[in-house]
Scaffold this motif. Structure first.
Motif, PDB file in Angstrom:
ATOM      1  N   VAL A 173     -16.223  25.875 -17.985  1.00  0.00           N
ATOM      2  CA  VAL A 173     -15.663  24.540 -17.760  1.00  0.00           C
ATOM      3  C   VAL A 173     -16.218  23.971 -16.460  1.00  0.00           C
ATOM      4  O   VAL A 173     -16.069  24.581 -15.388  1.00  0.00           O
ATOM      5  CB  VAL A 173     -14.124  24.588 -17.707  1.00  0.00           C
ATOM      6  CG1 VAL A 173     -13.564  23.187 -17.441  1.00  0.00           C
ATOM      7  CG2 VAL A 173     -13.556  25.143 -19.007  1.00  0.00           C
ATOM      8  N   LEU A 174     -16.868  22.805 -16.561  1.00  0.00           N
ATOM      9  CA  LEU A 174     -17.481  22.142 -15.412  1.00  0.00           C
ATOM     10  C   LEU A 174     -16.955  20.712 -15.316  1.00  0.00           C
ATOM     11  O   LEU A 174     -16.365  20.194 -16.268  1.00  0.00           O
ATOM     12  CB  LEU A 174     -19.011  22.127 -15.547  1.00  0.00           C
ATOM     13  CG  LEU A 174     -19.704  23.472 -15.775  1.00  0.00           C
ATOM     14  CD1 LEU A 174     -21.198  23.269 -15.995  1.00  0.00           C
ATOM     15  CD2 LEU A 174     -19.462  24.403 -14.604  1.00  0.00           C
ATOM     16  N   SER A 175     -17.222  20.067 -14.178  1.00  0.00           N
ATOM     17  CA  SER A 175     -16.797  18.686 -13.969  1.00  0.00           C
ATOM     18  C   SER A 175     -18.019  17.785 -13.849  1.00  0.00           C
ATOM     19  O   SER A 175     -18.977  18.107 -13.135  1.00  0.00           O
ATOM     20  CB  SER A 175     -15.946  18.567 -12.694  1.00  0.00           C
ATOM     21  OG  SER A 175     -14.761  19.317 -12.826  1.00  0.00           O
ATOM     22  N   GLY A 176     -17.953  16.640 -14.520  1.00  0.00           N
ATOM     23  CA  GLY A 176     -19.079  15.720 -14.503  1.00  0.00           C
ATOM     24  C   GLY A 176     -19.316  15.044 -13.182  1.00  0.00           C
ATOM     25  O   GLY A 176     -20.371  14.445 -12.966  1.00  0.00           O
ATOM     26  N   ASP A 177     -18.339  15.126 -12.254  1.00  0.00           N
ATOM     27  CA  ASP A 177     -18.516  14.511 -10.938  1.00  0.00           C
ATOM     28  C   ASP A 177     -18.713  15.553  -9.835  1.00  0.00           C
ATOM     29  O   ASP A 177     -18.561  15.248  -8.657  1.00  0.00           O
ATOM     30  CB  ASP A 177     -17.325  13.608 -10.597  1.00  0.00           C
ATOM     31  CG  ASP A 177     -16.003  14.361 -10.553  1.00  0.00           C
ATOM     32  OD1 ASP A 177     -15.983  15.563 -10.882  1.00  0.00           O
ATOM     33  OD2 ASP A 177     -14.980  13.743 -10.190  1.00  0.00           O
ATOM     34  N   VAL A 178     -19.053  16.767 -10.237  1.00  0.00           N
ATOM     35  CA  VAL A 178     -19.405  17.834  -9.278  1.00  0.00           C
ATOM     36  C   VAL A 178     -20.844  18.235  -9.591  1.00  0.00           C
ATOM     37  O   VAL A 178     -21.102  19.163 -10.358  1.00  0.00           O
ATOM     38  CB  VAL A 178     -18.443  19.030  -9.391  1.00  0.00           C
ATOM     39  CG1 VAL A 178     -18.816  20.124  -8.399  1.00  0.00           C
ATOM     40  CG2 VAL A 178     -17.004  18.575  -9.155  1.00  0.00           C
ATOM     41  N   PRO A 179     -21.825  17.522  -9.028  1.00  0.00           N
ATOM     42  CA  PRO A 179     -23.194  17.584  -9.537  1.00  0.00           C
ATOM     43  C   PRO A 179     -24.055  18.744  -9.076  1.00  0.00           C
ATOM     44  O   PRO A 179     -25.076  19.041  -9.700  1.00  0.00           O
ATOM     45  CB  PRO A 179     -23.797  16.261  -9.041  1.00  0.00           C
ATOM     46  CG  PRO A 179     -23.036  15.964  -7.776  1.00  0.00           C
ATOM     47  CD  PRO A 179     -21.644  16.466  -8.020  1.00  0.00           C
ATOM     48  N   LEU A 180     -23.704  19.408  -7.974  1.00  0.00           N
ATOM     49  CA  LEU A 180     -24.650  20.343  -7.363  1.00  0.00           C
ATOM     50  C   LEU A 180     -24.294  21.806  -7.592  1.00  0.00           C
ATOM     51  O   LEU A 180     -24.786  22.684  -6.883  1.00  0.00           O
ATOM     52  CB  LEU A 180     -24.768  20.062  -5.861  1.00  0.00           C
ATOM     53  CG  LEU A 180     -25.299  18.677  -5.493  1.00  0.00           C
ATOM     54  CD1 LEU A 180     -25.478  18.543  -3.989  1.00  0.00           C
ATOM     55  CD2 LEU A 180     -26.607  18.368  -6.218  1.00  0.00           C
TER      56      LEU A 180
END
Length: 480
Positions: free
Chosen positions: A111-118
């Motif tokens: 699970v990842l977040s689209g506004d945590v890019p790096l």
């Protein structure tokens, strides 16, 4: 071979949460489509998912869903993307619930977040290894000021027996007690969990909390109830888990990213006049002894050969600059899809513009206020001042005069100009394509040439000069 396959961890399916409105961005553009280093925030996350060879990438959209889906569909043809929509938006747990119907049971869900890019590839590989297909693995980090983040509650914080380091729960900031808010280890928003377990826990979530939402973080409590181990992979690199909620945060992360790029290039031997004034918005490859002055921007795919020098305030996109070439200040190069090539030892600028399809050979000179588009200049050719070369093939050692242009467009179609080796084109000439100027020929200054010329010939096409003696200029009439 994929590292995951080597470790027998099984297939990995990625869920990217991208449904948020991003109110604090104060923009009509969905938050995850704002750009960092030339790529959308969510574009960075999708690329990372591709690098770990995710089987499926499921993007949960909501606000601006159609725009996000269209943007990702156009730019990620090599990734197996699926979209599900979260409407209405009832929390992070509710968001991941929308992905359940398209998640196979045999994988690990990341699970990842689209506004945590790096978030880094190696970090995700380590998190997946920590999960090992049977544990809930959380990515955590310690902050001096953890305000706003969910706190990691471990066994020793609750006086548990046995493993005092076990993760027992994640408590959201708004629901935390004063003692829990004093905890500095926080949840980053990234987890790896076996799909079968995740689906069961998601079905058991409730919204009895301060925000009335379904928290994904509540699955940690459910794992503890079910006796499933919960482990934390702790990192120290805050940039990897930095989220974007406002233009101020976006600008700060941009500068941090660019400074990281700058230090990496300098460690490889690139000389930067000022690492704080250097921007890479794509991929940049530098060979030995490259020198880059201040305020230069590199976009798309750019390669700089050994000994290349780039002057101040240049923008270079989608181009290959070969060994020993010099790009003087204020030059704009943009190859777009066709690309631009600058040959070894060439000199370009200042204030020059190279457009898609420009191909400069070795030792070519392109001077101030010269524009080249879809044209090839062979070795030693020169256009030093105030000129335009469009849809042209220029031979070796051509001298192309100031103010001269190729008239390549007839209002409906483009046509090509061919200029042979050793041609001299005088100043202020118009070469009306399609046309061929024969090798060794000379075109007199001020000529408009509409027919091809023979090799070695002198071509002059201009009106006869008339001198009128004792001529007086018109005078202004006195005001009444």
């Amino acid at each position: 071979m994929n590292q995951l396959s080597q470790n027998n961890l099984g297939p990995v399916d990625v869920v990217i949460m991208a449904a948020g409105k991003g109110t604090r961005m104060k923009s009509s553009l969905p938050k995850v489509l704002h750009r960092l280093g030339g790529t959308s925030l969510i574009g960075h996350v999708v690329r990372t998912a591709a690098r770990i060879r995710a089987r499926h990438v499921v993007v949960v959209t909501g606000h601006g869903a159609a725009e996000v889906e269209e943007a990702l569909g156009k730019s990620n043809a090599d990734v197996h993307l699926q979209f599900v929509r979260q409407t209405p938006q009832l929390g992070t747990g509710h968001a991941v619930q929308q992905a359940v119907p398209v998640l196979p049971d045999d994988g690990i869900v990341l699970v990842l977040s689209g506004d945590v890019p790096l978030i880094g590839e190696e970090t995700l590989q380590a998190l997946l290894a920590a999960s090992a297909g049977r544990r809930l693995a959380l990515l955590t980090i310690t902050f001096d000021d953890p305000t706003g983040y969910g706190r990691i509650v471990r066994g020793d914080a609750q006086g548990a027996q046995g493993d005092h380091d076990a993760v027992l729960a994640i408590v959201e900031h708004k629901d935390a007690t004063d003692a829990e808010r004093a905890i500095r280890e926080v949840y980053s928003g990234v987890m790896a969990v076996p799909a079968k377990l995740l689906k069961d826990w998601l079905a058991r979530l409730d919204n009895r909390n301060a925000q009335g939402e379904f928290y994904l973080t509540d699955i940690v409590k459910l794992a503890a109830i079910d006796g499933v181990p919960v482990v934390a992979h702790v990192i120290t690199d805050a940039l990897q888990v930095a989220g974007i909620n406002s233009p101020v945060q976006l600008a700060a992360l941009e500068r941090a990213l660019q400074l990281r790029h700058a230090h990496a290039f300098m460690e490889r031997g690139v000389r930067l006049a000022d690492p704080a004034r250097f921007d890479v918005r794509g991929t940049l490859v530098c060979e030995a002894d490259v020198d880059i002055d201040i305020n230069c921007v590199f976009e798309g795919a750019v390669s700089l050969g050994a000994g290349v020098r780039v002057g101040a305030n240049c923008v270079i996109a989608n181009a290959r600059i070969e060994t020993g070439a010099v790009i003087h200040p204020f030059t704009h190069i943009d190859g777009e899809r066709a690309g631009v090539t600058v040959g070894a030892g060439a000199l370009v600028g200042p204030f020059a513009r190279l457009r898609p399809g420009a191909r400069l050979g070795a030792d070519v000179h392109i001077g101030n206020f010269v524009e080249v588009k879809n044209s090839t200049l062979a070795a030693g050719a020169k256009a030093n001042h105030l000129a335009y070369l469009g849809d042209a093939t220029v031979g070796e050692r051509v001298n192309y005069g100031a103010g001269s242009i190729t008239a390549n467009y007839d209002g409906a179609n483009k046509h090509r100009t061919i200029i042979g080796d050793d041609v001299h084109v005088g100043s202020n000439c118009v070469l009306v394509a399609p046309i061929t100027i024969g090798a060794g020929g000379t075109v007199g200054g001020g000529s408009t040439v509409t027919k091809s010329t023979e090799p070695g010939s002198l071509t002059v096409s201009r009106g006869r000069q008339v001198n009128i003696p004792n001529w007086s200029r018109p005078q202004k009439k006195p005001k009444a």
